[in-house]
Design a protein around this motif. Sequence first.
Motif, short mmCIF file in Angstrom:
data_model
loop_
_atom_site.label_atom_id
_atom_site.label_comp_id
_atom_site.label_asym_id
_atom_site.label_seq_id
_atom_site.Cartn_x
_atom_site.Cartn_y
_atom_site.Cartn_z
N GLN A 103 0.84 -1.20 0.00
CA GLN A 103 0.00 0.00 0.00
C GLN A 103 0.87 1.25 0.00
N GLU A 104 1.94 1.23 0.80
CA GLU A 104 2.87 2.37 0.84
C GLU A 104 3.57 2.53 -0.51
N THR A 105 3.91 1.39 -1.12
CA THR A 105 4.56 1.44 -2.44
C THR A 105 3.63 2.07 -3.46
N TRP A 106 2.37 1.67 -3.42
CA TRP A 106 1.39 2.22 -4.35
C TRP A 106 1.25 3.74 -4.19
N LEU A 107 1.18 4.19 -2.94
CA LEU A 107 1.02 5.62 -2.70
C LEU A 107 2.20 6.41 -3.26
N ARG A 108 3.38 5.88 -3.14
CA ARG A 108 4.56 6.56 -3.69
C ARG A 108 4.60 6.45 -5.21
N TRP A 109 4.17 5.33 -5.73
CA TRP A 109 4.17 5.10 -7.17
C TRP A 109 3.24 6.07 -7.89
N THR A 110 2.12 6.41 -7.26
CA THR A 110 1.16 7.31 -7.90
C THR A 110 1.71 8.73 -8.05
#
Length: 313
Positions: free
Chosen positions: A55-62
Amino acid sequence: MNSEHDECAGDTAGQLSDGGRTDPATETFVAHRNLLFTVAYEMLGSAADAEDVLQETWLRWTGVDLGTVRDQRAYLVRITTRQALTRLRTLGRRRESYVGSWLPEPLLTSPDVAEDVELADSVSMAMLLVMETLAPTERAVFVLREVFDLGYDEIAEAVDKSPAAVRQIAHRARAHVAARRPRGVVSLAETRDALDAFQRATETGDLQGLLHILAPDVVLVGDGGGVKKAVLRPIVGSDNVARLLTAGLGRVTGAASLRPAQVNGHPALILRLDGVLDTVLAVRIDDGLITGLYAVRNPEKLSHMERETALRR
């Protein structure tokens, strides 16, 4: 994708651009998500924490400008590794206060995981416990190099070290793991045969049968997390382990069932009481004998045993 960790970015797949098409960032993340989950899980030994890392990875990826990213897969692995490293250091402090022995969170896995011998070996309960003895950066380097075959330059970016330093860390971690890992690759058939013999002996209370399949120096580790009753310290020796098992299972009512399952890419046993999942029992086998028994009873660690989890390299 049918595992619970699919929900981690479940909303991400639903983030559609105008016209009902998935946007490029979401498409890329979803395409690599099982790989990213596997990276995080191997570093943390916890599916719940791996999901949080995703989830943290996704937030940074966006927030990334995709036009500046040359290798999107490598970029995502780098984000995931950094987030997992941060969490791993926090977990180390948290596990110091854990009640009793700590075991990795077991996963119900699909047959294709077992078919990838290297992947199955890397996510086995025995190997995850070996990796627990590595320092956080050593563990990250070992996972990325030995399991996912990333180049030293890529790993260096992920762990904020120089390629030369990463080579040294990889060498040190490899030697550390080699000294502690199971002595050889055990075939599925060999594991299944040992488990069949173990299951027959425990279900019939056959003490001699257990002694025949347990190595003299076998170790039984239980994880109840302070919620369920479990041995607080490892039990060592075939005689001690066999007597504990026959005594413990002898108290189990007729509503109990002991059934085989694929756990972390390897055959294991699942104990249900009145139809409710009670214990996941994974094994380590060396030279045809059971050298390690890992009984996970902590209910918080059993949520990924109802549906298969997809792991990828």
